[in-house]
Design a protein around this motif. Structure first.
Motif, PDB file in Angstrom:
ATOM      1  N   GLU A 194       0.829  -1.201   0.000  1.00 16.65           N
ATOM      2  CA  GLU A 194       0.000   0.000   0.000  1.00 16.65           C
ATOM      3  C   GLU A 194       0.868   1.258   0.000  1.00 16.65           C
ATOM      4  OE1 GLU A 194      -3.041   2.590  -0.202  1.00 16.65           O
ATOM      5  OE2 GLU A 194      -3.072   0.423  -0.578  1.00 16.65           O
ATOM      6  N   CYS A 195       1.987   1.198   0.688  1.00 23.64           N
ATOM      7  CA  CYS A 195       2.923   2.321   0.701  1.00 23.64           C
ATOM      8  C   CYS A 195       3.456   2.589  -0.706  1.00 23.64           C
ATOM      9  CB  CYS A 195       4.070   2.010   1.648  1.00 23.64           C
ATOM     10  SG  CYS A 195       5.402   3.224   1.635  1.00 23.64           S
ATOM     11  N   ARG A 197       1.980   1.916  -3.500  1.00 28.76           N
ATOM     12  CA  ARG A 197       0.887   2.497  -4.288  1.00 28.76           C
ATOM     13  C   ARG A 197       0.715   3.980  -3.961  1.00 28.76           C
ATOM     14  NH1 ARG A 197      -1.538  -2.890  -4.026  1.00 28.76           N
ATOM     15  NH2 ARG A 197      -2.227  -2.530  -1.882  1.00 28.76           N
ATOM     16  N   GLN A 198       0.810   4.331  -2.678  1.00 25.45           N
ATOM     17  CA  GLN A 198       0.667   5.730  -2.287  1.00 25.45           C
ATOM     18  C   GLN A 198       1.771   6.590  -2.893  1.00 25.45           C
ATOM     19  OE1 GLN A 198       0.144   4.716   2.150  1.00 25.45           O
ATOM     20  NE2 GLN A 198      -0.931   6.651   1.969  1.00 25.45           N
ATOM     21  N   ASP A 201       1.197   7.111  -6.589  1.00 30.25           N
ATOM     22  CA  ASP A 201       0.145   8.100  -6.839  1.00 30.25           C
ATOM     23  C   ASP A 201       0.671   9.520  -6.620  1.00 30.25           C
ATOM     24  OD1 ASP A 201      -1.683   6.151  -7.437  1.00 30.25           O
ATOM     25  OD2 ASP A 201      -2.626   6.146  -5.455  1.00 30.25           O
ATOM     26  N   ILE A 250       3.111  10.205   5.628  1.00 30.76           N
ATOM     27  CA  ILE A 250       2.869   8.770   5.775  1.00 30.76           C
ATOM     28  C   ILE A 250       3.740   8.278   6.932  1.00 30.76           C
ATOM     29  CG2 ILE A 250       3.031   6.518   4.642  1.00 30.76           C
ATOM     30  CD1 ILE A 250       2.880   8.063   1.940  1.00 30.76           C
TER      31      ILE A 250
END
Length: 306
Positions: A194-195, A197-198, A201, A250
Motif C-alpha cells: 500500500e505504501c 501504491r501511495q 500516486d 505517511i
C-alpha cells in the motif's frame, strides 16, 4: 463493444470528393469521432495530430496517391498503428496485394454499402481498443498501476532520440523510498504494498506535462523522465518530489531519518548527442541518487553528465 467505447474511437477519412466525404460523415458520426483530409499530405498532418485508430483512404488523391500515403502513414511512429482501409473501386488481385504489402488491413468497395462501412469500421475500432487494452496490461506495473520498467526502457529511448534530433535538454530522475525494508519489516508486506501504491500516486500526480512520465523501476525505486528540462528545472523537480512525499505525512516510525516516509532523489539533465549511451545516463542518475542517500536521505542531488 459498448457505445461508450466506440464513441472514443477516431476515424480519419481521406478523399478529395466532397460528396463521398459527406456520405461517410453521415454514416460514421453516429458512433465515433470523424476528421477529414482531402490530400495525402494533409492526411499525414491530420493523422499525426489526431492519432486516429482507423483511416479510410481513397486511392485517387491529388499529389500523393493512396499507395504513397499509406506507405508514409505506416513509416511514421505516430501513425504506424492506425488501421488503414482503402475505399476503392479497384478489386484486382494486384491492387489488393500491393495495398496489403504497404500495411493496409482491409478494403471497402465503391459504391459502398453503409452497413458494410459501419461493420468494418466498428470491427477495426474494436480491434484497436483491444490492442490498446493489451498494451496497457503489458506496460503497467500490476501493483501500483503506473508504468513499468518495460515501458520506461522503450519510452526513454524514444524521448532520447526525439531530444537528440531537436538538440533540446531532458532529465532523468531516480527516486528511492528511504528505509523501505524497515517499513516492510515493521508494518508487514501488505502495508508495504500500500505504501508503494501511495508513493506511485504522489509521484504520478505531480508529473503531468506531455512527454513526461513516472515508472516503477524495480522494488521501491521509481524513475521520472521529464521532457525539455534544463538542469535548473530538473533540480527543482527533484526538490519538489521530495516535498510532495514528505508532505503526505505517511507514518514511518521505523525510519532513522524521521517520523514520516521520505524519499531520496538523484537527478541528471542532459542534451542527447550522437554516441551518448542511455546506460551511462542512468548510471549518472544512479550516482546522484547514491549521493543523496550518503548525504542523509530525504534530499535531492544533481549530477552533471559530461
Amino acid at each position: 463493444m459498448s457505445d461508450k467505447t466506440l464513441a472514443k474511437g477516431k476515424v480519419l477519412v481521406v478523399d478529395d470528393n466532397p460528396q463521398l466525404i459527406k456520405m461517410l460523415s453521415a454514416i460514421l458520426r453516429g458512433f465515433c469521432s470523424v476528421s477529414f483530409a482531402t490530400s495525402g499530405e494533409e492526411a499525414l498532418q491530420v493523422a499525426a495530430k489526431q492519432q486516429p485508430q482507423v483511416i479510410l483512404l481513397d486511392m485517387q488523391l491529388p499529389g500523393m496517391d493512396g499507395f504513397e500515403t499509406c506507405k508514409a502513414l505506416k513509416s511514421s511512429a505516430a501513425t504506424a498503428n492506425a488501421a488503414v482501409l482503402f475505399v476503392t473501386a479497384h478489386s484486382e488481385a494486384d491492387f489488393e496485394v500491393r495495398a496489403l504489402e504497404l500495411g493496409a488491413v482491409d478494403f471497402i468497395a465503391k459504391p459502398f454499402n453503409p452497413a458494410v462501412v459501419t461493420a468494418r469500421v466498428k470491427t477495426h475500432l474494436l480491434l484497436a481498443a483491444q490492442t490498446e487494452a493489451m498494451r496497457e496490461l503489458i506496460e503497467r506495473d500490476s501493483l501500483t498501476g503506473i508504468y513499468n520498467r518495460r515501458y520506461f526502457d522503450k519510452q526513454l529511448g524514444g524521448e532520447f532520440t526525439r531530444h537528440r534530433r531537436q538538440a533540446l535538454p531532458m532529465a532523468v530522475i531516480m527516486l528511492d523510498i528511504d528505509h523501505f525494508k524497515l517499513y516492510n519489516d515493521g508494518y508487514g508486506h501488505v502495508a508495504g504494498d500500500e505504501c508503494l501504491r501511495q508513493v506511485a500516486d504522489i509521484l504520478s500526480s505531480g508529473i503531468r506535462r506531455p512527454g513526461e512520465f513516472v515508472a516503477r523501476y524495480g522494488g521501491e525505486e521509481f524513475c521520472v523522465v521529464r521532457a525539455h528540462t534544463t538542469q535548473e528545472e530538473a533540480a527543482k523537480t527533484g526538490v519538489y518530489l521530495c516535498e510532495r512525499v514528505r508532505n503526505a505525512v505517511i507514518p514511518h516510525e521505523f525510519s532513522p531519518t524521521g517520523a514520516y516516509l521520505t524519499i531520496s532523489v538523484g537527478v541528471v539533465s542532459f542534451v542527447p548527442r550522437q554516441g551518448m549511451a542511455l546506460q551511462d545516463v542512468l548510471e549518472c542518475a544512479d550516482q546522484a541518487l547514491y549521493q543523496a542517500k550518503k548525504s542523509g536521505r530525504n534530499t535531492s542531488c544533481v549530477n552533471s553528465f559530461d
